[in-house]
Write a protein that holds these residues in place. Structure first.
Motif, PDB file in Angstrom:
ATOM      1  N   UNK A  16     -47.529 -37.548  23.904  1.00  0.00           N
ATOM      2  CA  UNK A  16     -48.291 -36.504  24.232  1.00  0.00           C
ATOM      3  C   UNK A  16     -49.398 -36.919  25.451  1.00  0.00           C
ATOM      4  N   UNK A  17     -49.097 -38.176  26.043  1.00  0.00           N
ATOM      5  CA  UNK A  17     -50.156 -38.618  26.974  1.00  0.00           C
ATOM      6  C   UNK A  17     -51.437 -38.623  26.329  1.00  0.00           C
ATOM      7  N   UNK A  18     -51.453 -39.037  25.221  1.00  0.00           N
ATOM      8  CA  UNK A  18     -52.732 -39.043  24.259  1.00  0.00           C
ATOM      9  C   UNK A  18     -53.919 -40.096  25.026  1.00  0.00           C
ATOM     10  N   UNK A  19     -53.388 -41.036  25.926  1.00  0.00           N
ATOM     11  CA  UNK A  19     -54.168 -41.906  26.595  1.00  0.00           C
ATOM     12  C   UNK A  19     -54.599 -41.407  27.925  1.00  0.00           C
ATOM     13  N   UNK A  20     -54.258 -40.020  28.318  1.00  0.00           N
ATOM     14  CA  UNK A  20     -54.747 -39.451  29.457  1.00  0.00           C
ATOM     15  C   UNK A  20     -53.693 -39.440  30.575  1.00  0.00           C
ATOM     16  N   UNK A  21     -53.692 -39.143  31.748  1.00  0.00           N
ATOM     17  CA  UNK A  21     -53.090 -39.313  32.823  1.00  0.00           C
ATOM     18  C   UNK A  21     -52.572 -40.701  33.312  1.00  0.00           C
ATOM     19  N   UNK A  22     -53.236 -41.504  32.876  1.00  0.00           N
ATOM     20  CA  UNK A  22     -52.854 -43.129  33.193  1.00  0.00           C
ATOM     21  C   UNK A  22     -51.691 -43.457  32.458  1.00  0.00           C
ATOM     22  N   UNK A  23     -51.504 -42.907  31.352  1.00  0.00           N
ATOM     23  CA  UNK A  23     -50.273 -43.423  30.559  1.00  0.00           C
ATOM     24  C   UNK A  23     -49.063 -42.583  30.919  1.00  0.00           C
ATOM     25  N   UNK A  24     -49.014 -41.824  31.846  1.00  0.00           N
ATOM     26  CA  UNK A  24     -48.012 -40.609  32.241  1.00  0.00           C
ATOM     27  C   UNK A  24     -47.285 -41.379  33.735  1.00  0.00           C
ATOM     28  N   UNK A  25     -45.836 -41.308  33.683  1.00  0.00           N
ATOM     29  CA  UNK A  25     -45.253 -41.604  34.807  1.00  0.00           C
ATOM     30  C   UNK A  25     -44.181 -40.588  35.099  1.00  0.00           C
ATOM     31  N   UNK A  26     -44.277 -40.024  36.436  1.00  0.00           N
ATOM     32  CA  UNK A  26     -43.354 -38.795  36.640  1.00  0.00           C
ATOM     33  C   UNK A  26     -42.317 -39.321  37.807  1.00  0.00           C
ATOM     34  N   UNK A  27     -41.138 -39.704  37.198  1.00  0.00           N
ATOM     35  CA  UNK A  27     -40.106 -40.231  37.978  1.00  0.00           C
ATOM     36  C   UNK A  27     -38.882 -39.447  38.294  1.00  0.00           C
ATOM     37  N   UNK A  28     -38.585 -39.190  39.455  1.00  0.00           N
ATOM     38  CA  UNK A  28     -37.333 -38.278  39.926  1.00  0.00           C
ATOM     39  C   UNK A  28     -36.293 -39.246  40.335  1.00  0.00           C
ATOM     40  N   UNK A  29     -35.078 -39.001  39.754  1.00  0.00           N
ATOM     41  CA  UNK A  29     -33.874 -39.643  40.396  1.00  0.00           C
ATOM     42  C   UNK A  29     -33.102 -39.045  41.319  1.00  0.00           C
ATOM     43  N   UNK A  30     -32.851 -39.763  42.369  1.00  0.00           N
ATOM     44  CA  UNK A  30     -32.464 -39.066  43.838  1.00  0.00           C
ATOM     45  C   UNK A  30     -31.276 -39.818  44.180  1.00  0.00           C
ATOM     46  N   UNK A  31     -30.275 -39.286  44.724  1.00  0.00           N
ATOM     47  CA  UNK A  31     -29.025 -40.121  45.171  1.00  0.00           C
ATOM     48  C   UNK A  31     -27.795 -39.058  45.416  1.00  0.00           C
ATOM     49  N   UNK A  32     -26.960 -39.576  46.154  1.00  0.00           N
ATOM     50  CA  UNK A  32     -25.794 -38.799  46.449  1.00  0.00           C
ATOM     51  C   UNK A  32     -24.873 -38.322  45.188  1.00  0.00           C
ATOM     52  N   UNK A  33     -24.003 -37.286  45.384  1.00  0.00           N
ATOM     53  CA  UNK A  33     -23.136 -36.977  44.154  1.00  0.00           C
ATOM     54  C   UNK A  33     -22.406 -37.895  43.810  1.00  0.00           C
ATOM     55  N   UNK A  34     -22.321 -38.119  42.424  1.00  0.00           N
ATOM     56  CA  UNK A  34     -21.426 -39.196  41.983  1.00  0.00           C
ATOM     57  C   UNK A  34     -21.852 -40.492  42.003  1.00  0.00           C
ATOM     58  N   UNK A  35     -23.328 -40.599  42.074  1.00  0.00           N
ATOM     59  CA  UNK A  35     -23.924 -41.876  42.254  1.00  0.00           C
ATOM     60  C   UNK A  35     -24.241 -42.539  40.666  1.00  0.00           C
ATOM     61  N   UNK A  36     -24.239 -41.637  39.781  1.00  0.00           N
ATOM     62  CA  UNK A  36     -24.345 -42.034  38.516  1.00  0.00           C
ATOM     63  C   UNK A  36     -25.939 -41.687  37.936  1.00  0.00           C
ATOM     64  N   UNK A  37     -26.526 -40.712  38.458  1.00  0.00           N
ATOM     65  CA  UNK A  37     -27.946 -40.560  38.237  1.00  0.00           C
ATOM     66  C   UNK A  37     -28.029 -39.983  36.705  1.00  0.00           C
ATOM     67  N   UNK A  38     -27.231 -39.080  36.205  1.00  0.00           N
ATOM     68  CA  UNK A  38     -27.421 -38.518  34.989  1.00  0.00           C
ATOM     69  C   UNK A  38     -26.916 -39.843  33.807  1.00  0.00           C
TER      70      UNK A  38
END
Length: 741
Positions: A16-38
């Motif tokens: 729950x990000x108890x340590x605050x924003x420093x403990x959060x990482x927001x990462x988006x997976x980007x790539x062409x269709x069929x690249x295997x992101x999911x």
């Protein structure tokens, strides 16, 4: 990010990000269709302990169990959030569609994230990857997103990590290919009878240690003697790349002087370069096999995310203003500050209703809080205010999604993401702020949808639900635009491409129970007179009591494009009484709006009233309106009525290699190229004017012609005469349609 082994802890939804924003990482997976992101998301979730060894969550589903349409199509069509916990960090993995039609979902993911894992498949041809991958990379670069590259599908036959790394350097490195370099080299097992050599481990270039996954558990060992030479060569290039990006100018002198640089120093320099988006390490990963707990390279990726990617504290806040436009200073990612949050995605749940994915930029969002919800439609003159877009709303439940589950949260602190139910009529892009102190976050840009889909209700039962269903679709997806065309009367849903339209129709049917029929999209045409002519309108009727009597004579002459309808009174001697002059004009304008030869509005003519007759008893406003319309129809019979078609000014941005093909295609569409301009990245911008009747499907055709690399925008320029043979063909088609043949 170092090549260290360690225990992993936690499960999705518990952090729950108890340590605050420093403990959060927001990462988006980007790539062409069929690249295997999911698949990569699932592999990371398994390594983080959020999935069991069978790759299932507690309810038996998987992290990709989000949408029935996605399961049926076996393709991601919307942004989805998968939170996991790793080394005391809450890692929000945002999986985005790779197909170009869903670029709106990608941009929403970029807004919600602070860094990106750019996924490319080694199993696809480099040329096939180049177009869509380069476009997605530019989307990331446009917002200054830190990126690392993940090469997938290396366990497929005839794949090469070295070759794919060179392709990535060429595509993404720009003027500095050394800004894209491998951090690890893959280790393959023996080739099987099917020609596949399974990925069994990685060799860390900085530590020069092999990370062996062949037993199902991650272990370390030294590299084989015959691999030391190529390993050292790759390591030297990586070290030089890190030093070149370092802010410590003494490192290069020390390195060139033959001195050793500590691994810890190199790792720190690498982390800083990655965080400021000046260096993009290349890694590889493969899903776990045979019930193993970890996929190859997944520990290294999670380490990179938690150590090398920036926290929300390092991201600048989007511009914030009051509703009146006054700038407002907001503390960066302070959980104790007033709330500033944004709806980055909305979707509908059959049981919960509308669910909003919210990114909290500052403050803390709590369940049952009362917040102010405000949308940008209130300040846009082209989009009038919509319900609930300037109101105080009580927040419903906060949840953290995982597969088909929604796990409850008490609060969402600055820097974190959460799903919120019962948020009134909130739509994608809306701002949440304290009740009584409304604020607006500067919206992110969305591409203009350029593929029209004209729809009508399939049956009477669908008519009442159609407008509600379409409104909900547009509220969820800002890359859709709904238009009620005043000229053609059609209801038009503008989309990004064919896949986008298919998903829209499927959602209308499955989510809102609305059956619609797609009908041909009509382009608003116009009519005008080709030459000067005259006409006489006589409306005389006697049938007991007051009759109807009105006669008028008019002259009609063409005007320049854009002049509209001009009415001139030149009656002398009172042959048409003054009170009926405006009646004639009303009749003329009403008939012009209905059209003459083909039923399209008449424009760009001057109608001059010359003479007429009246009766002291039987003349009336209605009679002279009818006479005016009859006079215009008789005038049309005495000359050629010319059909006008709308012409669009389009700007097409393409790679230089496709300029010839695109210009030839535009010529085949009766287009006129008015100029070309050289752009960066070996691209050319082509400016052309093309009849809108020829570019209804240009969004699809251009993508096919340029292998997904071409983009264009359009704007109405003017109406121009349609070639006579095309106009005649259109008249015949409309006459046949009217007669049912």
């Amino acid at each position: 990010m170092g090549d260290r082994t360690h225990a992993h802890t936690g499960a999705a939804g518990r952090a729950t990000a108890a340590d605050g924003p420093a403990s959060v990482r927001n990462v988006v997976l980007v790539g062409h269709s069929g690249s295997g992101k999911t698949t990569l998301v699932e592999a990371l979730a398994l390594t983080a302990g959020a999935l069991n060894r069978a790759g299932r969550v507690e309810d038996g589903g998987t992290v990709s169990d989000h949408d029935e349409i996605e399961r049926r199509r076996q393709r991601s069509v919307q942004l989805s959030l998968v939170p996991v916990e790793w080394r005391g960090h809450r890692v929000n993995l945002l999986d985005t569609p790779g197909y170009a039609d869903f670029v709106g979902e990608l941009r929403a993911g970029l807004r919600a994230a602070d860094a990106a894992l750019f996924v490319v498949s080694a199993a696809q041809e480099a040329d096939a990857v180049a177009g869509t991958a380069r476009a997605a990379w530019e989307e990331c670069a446009a917002v200054g997103m830190p990126r690392a590259i993940v090469v997938t599908h290396l366990d497929t036959a005839r794949t090469s990590f070295d070759e794919m790394t060179r392709v990535c350097g060429r595509l993404f490195g720009g003027d500095d290919p050394d800004a894209v370099l491998p951090l690890y080299l893959p280790v393959r097992g023996p080739e099987g009878p099917d020609g596949h050599a399974r990925l069994t481990g990685l060799t860390g270039l900085l530590t020069q240690r092999v990370l062996d996954y062949s037993s199902g558990e991650r272990t370390e060992r030294p590299p084989a003697p015959d691999r030391r030479a190529p390993l050292l060569e790759a390591r030297n290039r990586l070290v030089e790349g890190i030093i070149a990006e370092s802010e410590d100018e003494t490192l290069m002198d020390h390195y060139l002087g033959g001195g050793d640089i500590a691994v810890e120093t190199l790792v720190e320099g690498l982390e800083r370069a990655v965080a400021r988006a000046s260096f993009h390490p290349v890694l590889t990963a493969a899903p776990a096999v045979d019930g193993a707990r970890q996929g190859v390279g997944t520990v290294e990726l999670l380490d990179l995310v938690t150590r090398g990617f920036p926290s929300p504290l390092e991201r600048a806040l989007p511009s914030v203003t009051t509703p009146e436009g006054a700038p407002r200073a907001v503390p960066v990612c302070d959980p104790e500050a007033p709330l500033v949050a944004e709806v980055v995605k909305t979707s509908s749940d059959p049981y919960v209703g509308r669910v909003c994915l919210v990114r909290v930029f500052s403050g803390t969002l709590r369940a049952e809080d009362t917040v102010h919800v405000r949308g940008h439609g209130l300040t846009d003159p082209d989009h009038p205010a919509r319900p609930f877009h300037d109101a105080d709303v009580r927040v419903g439940a906060l949840t953290s999604p995982f597969g088909g589950q929604q796990r409850p949260l008490d609060e969402c602190v600055a820097g974190d993401l959460a799903c919120v139910s019962r948020l009134g009529g909130a739509e994608t892009g809306d701002t949440l702020s304290p009740a009584g102190d409304p604020l607006l976050i500067e919206p992110w840009t969305m591409p203009d949808p350029l593929l029209p889909l004209a729809v009508r209700a399939h049956g009477k039962a669908d008519e009442d639900k159609l407008s509600h269903g379409l409104a909900r679709l547009v509220a969820e997806d800002p890359t859709m635009r709904l238009e009620q065309n005043p000229d053609t009367g059609q209801l038009v849903l503008w989309c990004m491409g064919e896949a986008h339209t298919d998903v829209a129709l499927e959602r209308l049917r499955s989510r809102y129970g609305v059956q619609v029929d797609a009908v041909p999209h009509l382009v608003p045409l116009r009519e005008t007179f080709a030459s000067r002519t005259v006409g006489r309108g006589r409306h005389v009727k006697q049938s007991g009591g007051h009759g109807q009597y009105a006669v008028c004579e008019i002259e009609v002459e063409p005007l320049p494009p854009g002049a509209g309808i001009e009415f001139v009174d030149r009656v002398v001697g009172g042959s048409v009484p003054r009170q009926f002059i405006s009646s004639v004009e009303k009749g003329v304008r009403a008939q012009a709006a209905r059209g003459l030869a083909t039923g399209h509005p008449l424009v760009d003519v001057r109608v001059t009233l010359l003479d007429g007759k009246s009766h002291s008893v039987d003349s009336s406003d209605a009679a002279f309106q009818t006479a005016g319309a009859l006079a215009l129809r008789e005038a049309a019979a005495g000359t050629r009525v010319q059909l006008l078609e709308p012409v669009a000014e389009i700007h097409v941005l393409v790679l230089d290699a496709y300029v010839g093909a695109v210009m030839s295609d535009l010529a085949g569409r009766r287009g006129r190229v008015v100029g070309t301009e050289q752009e960066s990245g070996e691209r050319t911008r082509i400016r052309a004017e093309v009849p809108e009747t020829e570019i209804g499907r240009y969004a699809v055709d251009l993508r096919a012609l340029t292998h997904g690399t071409g983009r264009f925008d359009r704007a109405y320029a003017r109406h121009e005469p349609m070639p006579s043979q095309l106009a005649e063909r259109l008249r015949e088609r409309e006459e046949n349609h009217a007669s049912g043949t």
